[in-house]
Design a protein around this motif. Structure first.
Motif, PDB file in Angstrom:
ATOM      1  N   PRO A 129      -6.491   0.647  -1.586  1.00  0.00           N
ATOM      2  CA  PRO A 129      -7.256   0.797  -0.345  1.00  0.00           C
ATOM      3  C   PRO A 129      -6.382   0.769   0.911  1.00  0.00           C
ATOM      4  CG  PRO A 129      -8.367  -0.706  -1.848  1.00  0.00           C
ATOM      5  CD  PRO A 129      -7.019  -0.433  -2.436  1.00  0.00           C
TER       6      PRO A 129
ATOM      7  N   GLY B 228      -5.221   4.172   1.160  1.00  0.00           N
ATOM      8  CA  GLY B 228      -6.296   5.165   1.098  1.00  0.00           C
ATOM      9  C   GLY B 228      -6.106   6.197   0.010  1.00  0.00           C
TER      10      GLY B 228
ATOM     11  N   VAL C  70      -5.864   2.364  -7.697  1.00  0.00           N
ATOM     12  CA  VAL C  70      -6.445   2.520  -6.367  1.00  0.00           C
ATOM     13  C   VAL C  70      -5.728   1.586  -5.404  1.00  0.00           C
ATOM     14  CG1 VAL C  70      -8.266   0.827  -6.905  1.00  0.00           C
ATOM     15  CG2 VAL C  70      -8.574   2.433  -4.995  1.00  0.00           C
TER      16      VAL C  70
ATOM     17  N   ARG D  89      -6.303   7.010  -4.524  1.00  0.00           N
ATOM     18  CA  ARG D  89      -6.786   6.596  -5.834  1.00  0.00           C
ATOM     19  C   ARG D  89      -6.568   7.750  -6.808  1.00  0.00           C
ATOM     20  NH1 ARG D  89     -11.132   8.835  -3.246  1.00  0.00           N
ATOM     21  NH2 ARG D  89     -12.538  10.094  -4.550  1.00  0.00           N
TER      22      ARG D  89
ATOM     23  N   LYS E 251     -11.838   2.332   4.948  1.00  0.00           N
ATOM     24  CA  LYS E 251     -10.827   3.359   5.189  1.00  0.00           C
ATOM     25  C   LYS E 251     -11.052   4.555   4.281  1.00  0.00           C
ATOM     26  CE  LYS E 251      -5.827   4.075   5.480  1.00  0.00           C
ATOM     27  NZ  LYS E 251      -4.496   3.430   5.509  1.00  0.00           N
ATOM     28  N   ASN E 252     -10.791   5.750   4.818  1.00  0.00           N
ATOM     29  CA  ASN E 252     -10.868   6.945   3.987  1.00  0.00           C
ATOM     30  C   ASN E 252      -9.930   6.808   2.784  1.00  0.00           C
ATOM     31  OD1 ASN E 252     -12.693   8.207   5.674  1.00  0.00           O
ATOM     32  ND2 ASN E 252     -11.157   9.452   6.724  1.00  0.00           N
ATOM     33  N   ASN E 253     -10.413   7.241   1.626  1.00  0.00           N
ATOM     34  CA  ASN E 253      -9.629   7.141   0.397  1.00  0.00           C
ATOM     35  C   ASN E 253      -9.743   8.479  -0.339  1.00  0.00           C
ATOM     36  OD1 ASN E 253      -9.062   6.457  -2.539  1.00  0.00           O
ATOM     37  ND2 ASN E 253      -8.677   4.467  -1.581  1.00  0.00           N
TER      38      ASN E 253
ATOM     39  N   HIS F  92      -3.985  11.668   5.736  1.00  0.00           N
ATOM     40  CA  HIS F  92      -5.056  10.988   6.458  1.00  0.00           C
ATOM     41  C   HIS F  92      -5.248  11.582   7.850  1.00  0.00           C
ATOM     42  CE1 HIS F  92      -6.335   7.957   3.620  1.00  0.00           C
ATOM     43  NE2 HIS F  92      -5.071   7.675   3.336  1.00  0.00           N
TER      44      HIS F  92
END
Length: 230
Positions: A109, A112, A107, A114, A30-32, A197
Motif C-alpha cells: 500500500p 500503491g 501488495v 499489487r 492511496k491509489n493501487n 501514480h
C-alpha cells in the motif's frame, strides 16, 4: 525444493475500486495499480489511458490467449503437487528449507502496487522472484515489472535475505535475465512507480510510443488519435 501453495495471507485491507479508473483500487487511502501495468507503461503509456481510463475493450490476441493457457496449465499441475501454506509460514520456513511457490500475491500500500508473482524461490540464503515472458529478450518494461514484485515482497516481509529478480522464457526452465535487487535498482523502480501514480492522478501526461512498429501491432490503434496522425 518443497512446493508450497500459498492460500492465505496475513494482513487484510479495506479495498475500494477507483470510481473512474478500471483496475485501480484504493487501499489505505492511496491509489493501487496492478504491477503488470509497468509492462504496459514501457510499451506505450497511452495504452493504459485508452484501456483503463477511457474504458475501451478489445479482444485478446492469439498470443495472449496462448500465454494464458500455458500459465493455467502450469498452475494446475503445481496445485496438484504442492502443500497448502500461509504466506507467513512459507516465508519463515524457507529460512531453513528451500521452497517454491506460484501465483504468490504481493501488495505494498505504501507504494500503491499489487500483483501475482509467477514463481518465487525462497531459499535460506536468497529469494528469487521470477516472471514468465514469451521470448528471450529482457525489455525495460518487463524488467521493471519483476523489479516491482521484488519491492512489494520486500515491503511485505522486511526480509533481509538477498532478493534477485529474474525473467524466464515461458514454458521452459530458461532464466534469460537475472539481477540482484540492489538499493540502486530499488531507487530506480520507485521512481518509475511514482511516474505511474502521476499518470493516474493527472499530474503527468500519458506519453504515446514513438515506435511505429508498436503502433501497427497495437490492439487500440483504431481508437488512438496518435496513430491516426501517423
Amino acid at each position: 525444493m518443497q512446493q508450497k501453495n500459498i492460500t492465505e495471507y496475513g494482513k487484510e485491507y479495506e479495498i475500494k475500486n477507483h470510481p473512474d479508473i478500471k483496475g485501480v483500487q484504493i487501499i489505505e487511502g492511496k491509489n493501487n495499480f496492478p504491477i503488470s501495468w509497468l509492462n504496459k507503461q514501457g510499451y506505450c503509456e497511452y495504452q493504459i489511458y485508452l484501456e483503463n481510463m477511457k474504458g475501451i475493450e478489445t479482444p485478446a490476441t492469439p498470443e495472449m490467449t496462448h500465454g494464458s493457457d500455458i500459465h493455467n496449465q502450469l498452475e494446475n499441475i503445481f496445485k496438484q503437487e504442492a502443500t497448502p501454506a500461509t504466506f507467513e509460514d512459507a516465508v519463515e520456513a524457507s529460512k531453513e528449507t528451500a521452497s517454491m511457490s506460484r501465483e504468490c500475491f504481493v501488495v505494498a500500500p505504501e507504494y500503491g502496487i499489487r500483483g501475482f508473482i509467477d514463481e518465487i524461490w525462497m531459499k535460506p540464503e536468497e529469494i528469487v522472484i521470477i516472471d514468465d515472458k514469451p521470448g528471450r529478450t529482457p525489455y525495460q518494461s518487463t524488467m521493471n515489472q519483476v523489479r516491482a514484485y521484488c519491492l512489494a515482497f520486500k515491503d511485505m516481509t522486511h526480509d533481509d535475505r538477498q532478493i534477485k529478480a529474474a525473467l524466464r522464457e515461458r514454458g521452459t526452465d530458461n532464466l534469460f535475465w537475472i539481477e540482484i535487487f540492489t538499493p540502486e535498482v530499488e531507487k530506480q523502480i520507485k521512481f518509475t512507480i511514482d511516474r505511474m501514480h502521476g499518470l493516474l492522478d493527472g499530474s503527468k501526461p500519458f506519453i504515446p510510443t514513438k515506435n511505429p512498429n508498436k503502433c501497427r501491432s497495437c490492439r487500440y490503434k483504431r481508437y488512438c488519435e496518435h496513430y491516426k496522425r501517423k
